[in-house]
Design an enzyme around this catalytic site. Structure first.
Site, PDB file in Angstrom:
ATOM      1  CG  HIS A 111      -2.179  -0.756   1.053  1.00  0.00           C
ATOM      2  ND1 HIS A 111      -2.210  -2.126   1.103  1.00  0.00           N
ATOM      3  CD2 HIS A 111      -3.456  -0.342   0.841  1.00  0.00           C
ATOM      4  CE1 HIS A 111      -3.459  -2.531   0.936  1.00  0.00           C
ATOM      5  NE2 HIS A 111      -4.230  -1.468   0.765  1.00  0.00           N
ATOM      6  CG  HIS A 150       2.740  -3.062   6.614  1.00  0.00           C
ATOM      7  ND1 HIS A 150       3.510  -3.994   5.962  1.00  0.00           N
ATOM      8  CD2 HIS A 150       1.629  -2.907   5.864  1.00  0.00           C
ATOM      9  CE1 HIS A 150       2.892  -4.381   4.857  1.00  0.00           C
ATOM     10  NE2 HIS A 150       1.741  -3.747   4.778  1.00  0.00           N
TER      11      HIS A 150
END
Length: 175
Positions: A111, A150
């Site tokens: 992303h 993440h």
């Protein structure tokens, strides 16, 4: 591997700080909305809109974007499967994820990579959008950490990957 151990410890500590904070759930709701803008559908819309509205320059923008993603996606996939870094919630039951990630591994953040790729392209072709585009890409990166999918270094490396691929594509296309 001992050389990256301090970085891994910092990553874990930062994730703990973000995910165990009393404001985590309300922040996660906002982060989820921000992260969703980086799912990919918006990039195609921006490219098509640029081509439709801006004619030849928009077409160059679209083609440069396609080239940049053609460079970025294989590198992203290879890195994910080479490093096989586990996601934060897999390392401790103290860390929770507020969303289900689209793939198994965390390094690099796809992303973030895609958002920075698009932000660099927008800033290059449409300089008046640069501050907004980079702020949006940065918000996506932060949202991925705040959502627990993440680590900090995942998004930093994702930002470097996306930026690099955009710069290469701009150079190749002569933009």
């Amino acid at each position: 591997m001992r050389t990256i151990e301090p970085i891994a410890k910092l990553d874990f500590a930062f994730s703990q700080l973000c995910l165990r904070h009393k404001f985590s759930l309300p922040v996660a709701r906002v982060s989820q909305a921000i992260s969703h803008t980086g799912d990919g559908h918006l990039y195609a819309l921006i490219g098509a809109l640029a081509w439709f509205v801006d004619g030849p320059l928009g077409l160059v923008f679209l083609m440069t974007g396609l080239l940049a993603f053609a460079i970025e996606l294989p590198i992203y996939w290879l890195a994910k499967n080479l490093f096989k870094r586990r996601r934060p919630q897999e390392l401790s039951e103290l860390l929770t994820s507020f969303i289900t990630p689209s793939d198994r591994y965390s390094l690099p953040s796809g992303h973030t990579s895609a958002a920075f790729l698009m932000a660099v392209l927008l800033g290059h072709f449409y300089s008046d959008t640069q501050i907004l585009a980079m702020s949006w890409a940065s918000a996506i990166a932060v949202s991925r950490v705040l959502l627990g999918v993440h680590f900090l270094t995942d998004v930093v490396i994702g930002a470097l990957l996306g930026t690099s691929c955009a710069v290469v594509a701009i150079s190749v296309m002569g933009g």
